[in-house]
Design an enzyme around this catalytic site. Structure first.
Site, short mmCIF file in Angstrom:
data_model
loop_
_atom_site.label_atom_id
_atom_site.label_comp_id
_atom_site.label_asym_id
_atom_site.label_seq_id
_atom_site.Cartn_x
_atom_site.Cartn_y
_atom_site.Cartn_z
N SER A 148 0.82 -1.21 0.00
CA SER A 148 0.00 0.00 0.00
C SER A 148 0.86 1.27 0.00
CB SER A 148 -0.91 0.03 1.23
OG SER A 148 -1.66 -1.16 1.32
N1 SAH Z 1 -0.67 -5.06 3.94
C1 SAH Z 1 0.10 -5.33 2.74
C2 SAH Z 1 -0.65 -4.97 1.48
C3 SAH Z 1 -1.30 -6.18 0.99
S1 SAH Z 1 -2.22 -6.15 -0.50
C4 SAH Z 1 1.45 -4.67 2.80
O1 SAH Z 1 1.71 -3.91 3.74
O2 SAH Z 1 2.28 -4.94 1.92
C5 SAH Z 1 -3.53 -7.21 0.02
C6 SAH Z 1 -3.17 -8.65 0.30
O3 SAH Z 1 -4.37 -9.31 0.70
C7 SAH Z 1 -2.63 -9.43 -0.88
O4 SAH Z 1 -1.37 -9.93 -0.57
C8 SAH Z 1 -3.66 -10.55 -1.07
O5 SAH Z 1 -3.07 -11.77 -1.49
C9 SAH Z 1 -4.27 -10.66 0.30
N2 SAH Z 1 -5.60 -11.27 0.36
C10 SAH Z 1 -6.62 -11.21 -0.54
N3 SAH Z 1 -7.68 -11.91 -0.11
C11 SAH Z 1 -7.32 -12.45 1.09
C12 SAH Z 1 -7.99 -13.31 2.04
N4 SAH Z 1 -9.23 -13.77 1.85
N5 SAH Z 1 -7.32 -13.65 3.16
C13 SAH Z 1 -6.05 -13.21 3.39
N6 SAH Z 1 -5.38 -12.41 2.53
C14 SAH Z 1 -6.00 -12.04 1.40
#
Ligand code: SAH
Length: 202
Positions: A52
């Site tokens: 993000s």
């Molecule tokens: N917080 C992260 C940004 C992540 S982007 C950072 O600081 O880098 C969102 C993430 O959510 C992705 O990696 C995606 O694979 C994950 N995601 C999507 N659906 C999900 C689910 N049902 N359970 C857990 N993770 C999920």
């Protein structure tokens, strides 16, 4: 990053600003993205996912409004960066990632940056982490279409949830939910764009 991207846009929590200053964001992106690590936007981390934008990480951390020592559940570990910022704020962080390769990479990133106390596991965030519930705060960094009921159940009374909500490929709304003895109150914050929260296969 701190002055131009965060303070000028209204991030004022000293704990958040200090954590954003200290956590090495470049250790959470691939080596070919390193020179871009502190720019004002999200960056690709593989598997169609992104780390993000710094401002969004700060805004969500500030909105959680939790004291040091609080127990926080993050859904969507991604690179591990958001988890590291919360850990730097002395929170006890549990983080769930759906894609095993990303969970593995995030674990490595967190270790390298000195945050091996963050607990990461591969799993479906819609189920939460019942063994460790309840949590003082829950933060979602992927957007569900509706607020997942199981996660509300895993929030302590008095606890706060911060999450983007919206249909796939639509602009989403960042929401703050507070749980009280009488139910939940919800506040809409800003329009945002996160990757969708995907349903796990089992
Ligand atoms: N917080 C992260 C940004 C992540 S982007 C950072 O600081 O880098 C969102 C993430 O959510 C992705 O990696 C995606 O694979 C994950 N995601 C999507 N659906 C999900 C689910 N049902 N359970 C857990 N993770 C999920």
């Amino acid at each position: 990053m701190i002055d131009e991207q965060l303070i000028k846009r209204g991030i004022s929590s000293p704990a958040v600003l200090k954590a954003m200053d200290v956590v090495p964001r470049h250790l959470f992106v691939s080596t070919d993205q390193r020179t871009m690590a502190y720019v004002d936007g999200p960056l690709p981390i593989g598997h169609g996912q992104t780390i993000s934008q710094p401002y969004m990480v700060a805004l969500m951390s500030q909105t959680l409004n939790l004291d040091a020592g609080s127990r926080v559940l993050e859904i969507g570990t991604g690179s591990g960066y958001q988890a590291a910022v919360l850990a730097e704020m002395d929170m006890e962080v549990y983080s769930i990632e759906l894609i095993p390769e990303l969970a593995e990479q995030a674990t490595k990133n967190l270790e390298l940056a000195g945050f091996s106390k963050v607990k990461v596991r591969t799993g479906d965030g819609y189920k939460g982490w019942p063994e460790e519930a309840p949590f003082d705060g829950i933060i979602l960094t992927a957007a569900p279409e509706q607020i997942p009921q199981k996660l509300i159940e895993q929030l302590k009374s008095g606890g706060t949830m911060v999450l983007p909500v919206g249909a796939i490929n639509q602009v989403q709304t960042l929401k703050k939910l507070t749980k009280t003895a009488d139910g939940v109150t919800k506040t809409d914050l800003v329009k945002v764009r996160f990757v969708p929260m995907v349903r796990g296969k089992n």
